[in-house]
Design a protein around this motif. Structure first.
Motif, PDB file in Angstrom:
ATOM      1  N   SER B 100       1.011  -1.346  -0.122  1.00 37.26           N
ATOM      2  CA  SER B 100      -0.067  -0.013  -0.072  1.00 37.26           C
ATOM      3  C   SER B 100       0.841   1.325  -0.086  1.00 37.26           C
ATOM      4  O   SER B 100       0.690   2.125  -0.666  1.00 37.26           O
ATOM      5  N   ASN B 101       2.081   1.319   0.628  1.00 37.64           N
ATOM      6  CA  ASN B 101       2.920   2.315   0.716  1.00 37.64           C
ATOM      7  C   ASN B 101       4.244   1.848   0.960  1.00 37.64           C
ATOM      8  O   ASN B 101       4.633   1.464   2.097  1.00 37.64           O
ATOM      9  N   GLU B 102       4.766   1.751  -0.376  1.00 36.67           N
ATOM     10  CA  GLU B 102       6.251   1.083  -0.183  1.00 36.67           C
ATOM     11  C   GLU B 102       7.313   1.661   0.678  1.00 36.67           C
ATOM     12  O   GLU B 102       7.954   1.056   1.693  1.00 36.67           O
ATOM     13  N   ARG B 103       7.290   3.049   0.920  1.00 38.07           N
ATOM     14  CA  ARG B 103       8.182   3.740   1.716  1.00 38.07           C
ATOM     15  C   ARG B 103       7.744   3.467   3.273  1.00 38.07           C
ATOM     16  O   ARG B 103       8.926   2.865   4.037  1.00 38.07           O
ATOM     17  N   ILE B 104       6.845   3.464   3.593  1.00 38.74           N
ATOM     18  CA  ILE B 104       6.122   3.093   5.090  1.00 38.74           C
ATOM     19  C   ILE B 104       6.749   1.765   5.245  1.00 38.74           C
ATOM     20  O   ILE B 104       7.241   1.297   6.332  1.00 38.74           O
ATOM     21  N   ILE B 105       6.266   1.133   4.500  1.00 42.75           N
ATOM     22  CA  ILE B 105       6.615  -0.564   4.761  1.00 42.75           C
ATOM     23  C   ILE B 105       7.865  -1.065   5.004  1.00 42.75           C
ATOM     24  O   ILE B 105       8.035  -1.454   5.842  1.00 42.75           O
ATOM     25  N   ASP B 106       8.684  -0.156   4.176  1.00 40.88           N
ATOM     26  CA  ASP B 106      10.140  -0.283   4.375  1.00 40.88           C
ATOM     27  C   ASP B 106      10.617   0.092   5.541  1.00 40.88           C
ATOM     28  O   ASP B 106      11.435  -0.474   6.075  1.00 40.88           O
ATOM     29  N   ASN B 107       9.948   0.976   5.992  1.00 43.19           N
ATOM     30  CA  ASN B 107      10.179   1.651   7.237  1.00 43.19           C
ATOM     31  C   ASN B 107       9.946   0.989   8.311  1.00 43.19           C
ATOM     32  O   ASN B 107      10.700   0.905   9.532  1.00 43.19           O
ATOM     33  N   ILE B 108       8.770   0.385   8.440  1.00 47.79           N
ATOM     34  CA  ILE B 108       8.365  -0.291   9.650  1.00 47.79           C
ATOM     35  C   ILE B 108       8.620  -1.885   9.690  1.00 47.79           C
ATOM     36  O   ILE B 108       8.512  -2.287  10.948  1.00 47.79           O
ATOM     37  N   PHE B 109       8.886  -2.540   8.878  1.00 51.89           N
ATOM     38  CA  PHE B 109       9.112  -3.764   8.710  1.00 51.89           C
ATOM     39  C   PHE B 109      10.588  -4.380   8.549  1.00 51.89           C
ATOM     40  O   PHE B 109      11.165  -3.649   7.806  1.00 51.89           O
ATOM     41  N   ALA B 110      10.915  -4.986   9.538  1.00 48.68           N
ATOM     42  CA  ALA B 110      12.418  -5.562   9.176  1.00 48.68           C
ATOM     43  C   ALA B 110      12.548  -6.614   8.274  1.00 48.68           C
ATOM     44  O   ALA B 110      13.523  -6.582   7.554  1.00 48.68           O
ATOM     45  N   PHE B 111      11.460  -7.631   8.332  1.00 46.79           N
ATOM     46  CA  PHE B 111      11.485  -8.790   7.078  1.00 46.79           C
ATOM     47  C   PHE B 111      10.293  -8.523   6.234  1.00 46.79           C
ATOM     48  O   PHE B 111       9.135  -8.252   6.605  1.00 46.79           O
ATOM     49  N   ILE B 112      10.540  -8.551   4.876  1.00 43.63           N
ATOM     50  CA  ILE B 112       9.514  -8.198   3.773  1.00 43.63           C
ATOM     51  C   ILE B 112       9.648  -9.444   2.993  1.00 43.63           C
ATOM     52  O   ILE B 112      10.716  -9.681   2.348  1.00 43.63           O
ATOM     53  N   TYR B 113       8.553 -10.289   2.948  1.00 45.01           N
ATOM     54  CA  TYR B 113       8.633 -11.607   2.036  1.00 45.01           C
ATOM     55  C   TYR B 113       7.604 -11.304   1.048  1.00 45.01           C
ATOM     56  O   TYR B 113       6.714 -10.778   1.294  1.00 45.01           O
ATOM     57  N   LYS B 114       7.837 -11.833  -0.246  1.00 47.69           N
ATOM     58  CA  LYS B 114       6.895 -11.805  -1.342  1.00 47.69           C
ATOM     59  C   LYS B 114       6.603 -13.203  -1.444  1.00 47.69           C
ATOM     60  O   LYS B 114       7.304 -14.121  -1.815  1.00 47.69           O
ATOM     61  N   MET B 115       5.291 -13.626  -1.204  1.00 51.92           N
ATOM     62  CA  MET B 115       4.770 -14.915  -1.522  1.00 51.92           C
ATOM     63  C   MET B 115       4.489 -14.858  -3.010  1.00 51.92           C
ATOM     64  O   MET B 115       3.760 -14.285  -3.613  1.00 51.92           O
ATOM     65  N   PRO B 116       5.121 -16.156  -3.705  1.00 52.82           N
ATOM     66  CA  PRO B 116       4.818 -16.297  -5.184  1.00 52.82           C
ATOM     67  C   PRO B 116       3.448 -16.899  -5.491  1.00 52.82           C
ATOM     68  O   PRO B 116       2.783 -17.622  -4.695  1.00 52.82           O
TER      69      PRO B 116
END
Lengths: 233, 246
Positions: B100-116
């Motif tokens: 929804s908001n790449e910048r904020i998500i990058d800022n608040i989450f340590a681990f970001i996974y992408k489900m295929p």
């Protein structure tokens, strides 16, 4: 005028700021123990050249505010002084590493096995990248206190900066003989070193910002990043 | 009840490994992927005891963050205000269909996974078809085991369309003569309205009849005998129904 006659060598010897005395040909006549460590990272000739370039025009003392970095050593200024034609000295001043206005929020710090945290972050990196990765860690490192979330976020950004490298080398070890002052207490340092054949630098400011907020020291180079982490137990 | 999650995908196995490594840590993670890729099932499988809240309910999410140390937030993309969420000292696992908001998500989450998606992990299709076929057999009280042709499975909407395909296949395979009559009756009752409807709806019977016959007997000559119609008539009908390739 100061008329005290004493041997000042002891005080200079124990100064944490490097002090080196050269003769007119650049040969070292004296160096304190801090300089001995520094000379492992920068050549005598380079320091002598700086000494000559920034020497006062006449006999006397000249202090220059200029940031110098040699590996993990970061200096914010240095003084060059001479009172005869045969001897010239340089005294380098360490840049303060800790922003004392930023207090550690210890309630966020949890005793953590750093190797597990590192492995989780590497696992995330490997999901999106297939770079060759070699790891040299000390499995016997005892758990220490760290903000797990902030550290992971920082590590993600650091690893991402190496995403285009063919092979990445990661090492984690306890630094011997170096300390960091946290809450007026001398703490050991854990050093995480990540090296590759190149890296992106667009996240460097953000990396520095997160590191500084967490009292980590970062040294960002063209091919490597050093992260020095306070070993708080 | 613990959710069951199965996979053969290396990518998903790596995600599981990552989550398992952070299970004991107080870190915030987010898993992002298309709808119906199994994100929520996976997370519930890995964190069966964590409190689960819906991102459509902003207030409830905020209250749960105050009271719980371990929290799953699904529909994270539906949260209206993510700036002020406090994830400090908590194990937060967010599930979102998109960033929804790449910048904020990058800022608040340590681990970001992408489900295929299923398109990106075709090795899971057969596994999922087998798993959901059993559910379908049970739900429809089928006596025979379903034989599913994987080429007929629609994965455009991941497991949602996959399950729908299995139900359709199950229905097709279990239909009786009377069922087909009923289906045609309801369909014709609903759609009949023109003046030449006999001609219009006759292919509903004729086309599958010839198509199946060609597949079964391979020869137009033989099929014309089987159906008891003239060879030329059959050839004409094959042409009319564009079945020349069969």
């Amino acid at each position: 005028m100061n008329t005290l006659s004493t041997n000042f060598k002891f005080f200079i010897e124990s100064d944490i700021n490097p002090f080196i005395l050269f003769d007119s040909s650049g040969k070292i006549l004296y160096l304190n123990s801090a300089s001995e460590v520094l000379l492992g990272y920068v050549s005598r000739q380079e320091l002598y050249d700086i000494t000559l370039i920034y020497a006062p025009h006449n006999f006397g003392v000249r202090t220059t505010k200029l940031e110098l970095q040699y590996d993990t050593f970061l200096f914010y200024a240095f003084t060059v002084s001479y009172e005869n034609e045969d001897e010239i000295a340089i005294h380098l001043y360490h840049k303060p590493r800790i922003d004392t206005t930023n207090l550690l929020q210890m309630d966020k710090y949890r005793t953590t096995d750093i190797n597990t945290l590192l492995e989780a972050n590497i696992s995330l990196f490997k999901l999106q990248n297939d770079n060759e990765l070699s790891l040299l860690v000390d499995q016997d490192l005892p758990p220490f206190k760290i903000d797990q979330n902030q550290f992971s976020k920082l590590l993600r950004k650091i690893l991402e900066s190496f995403r285009a490298s063919d092979s990445i080398f990661i090492s984690l070890k306890l630094k011997i003989g170096e300390y960091i002052i946290i809450r007026e207490k001398k703490e050991h340092i854990i050093e995480l070193k990540i090296e590759a054949n190149g890296r992106y630098v667009n996240s460097d400011e953000e990396i520095k910002k997160i590191a500084q907020a967490n009292h980590f020291i970062t040294i960002l180079k063209e091919h490597s990043i050093y992260l020095q982490i306070p070993f708080i137990q | 009840m613990t959710e069951q999650f199965i996979t053969k995908s290396t990518q998903v196995e790596k995600i599981i490994k990552g989550f398992n490594l952070t299970k004991s840590l107080l870190v915030s993670s987010i898993i992002i992927g298309e709808p119906h890729t199994g994100k929520r099932t996976l997370i519930k499988h890995l964190f069966p005891n964590a409190l689960t809240v819906d991102g459509s309910e902003q207030k409830r999410v905020e209250e749960s963050l105050e009271s719980s140390d371990e929290l799953i937030i699904f529909n994270f993309h539906k949260l209206t205000n993510i700036d002020n969420l406090n994830f400090d000292n908590k194990r937060v696992i967010a599930i979102a269909n998109y960033l929804s908001n790449e910048r904020i998500i990058d800022n608040i989450f340590a681990f970001i996974y992408k489900m295929p998606s299923l398109k990106e992990r075709v090795e899971d299709i057969e596994l999922l078809v087998n798993l959901f076929s059993k559910d379908v057999e049970r739900n429809l009280i089928l006596e025979d085991k379903l034989e599913i042709d994987l080429n007929r499975i629609n994965i455009s909407s991941n497991t949602q369309s996959l399950i729908k395909s299995i139900y359709q296949e199950a229905f097709i395979q279990s239909c009786s003569y009377a069922d087909i009559e009923d289906i045609l009756y309801h369909y014709l009752l609903k759609n009949m309205e023109g003046s030449s409807d006999y001609k219009k709806y006759l292919p509903l019977y004729e086309k599958p009849l010839i198509k199946a016959g060609l597949k079964k007997y391979h020869s137009q000559l033989r099929l014309s005998d089987i159906l008891g119609i003239n060879r030329n008539t059959l050839r004409k009908k094959i042409y009319e129904h564009s079945l020349d390739q069969f």
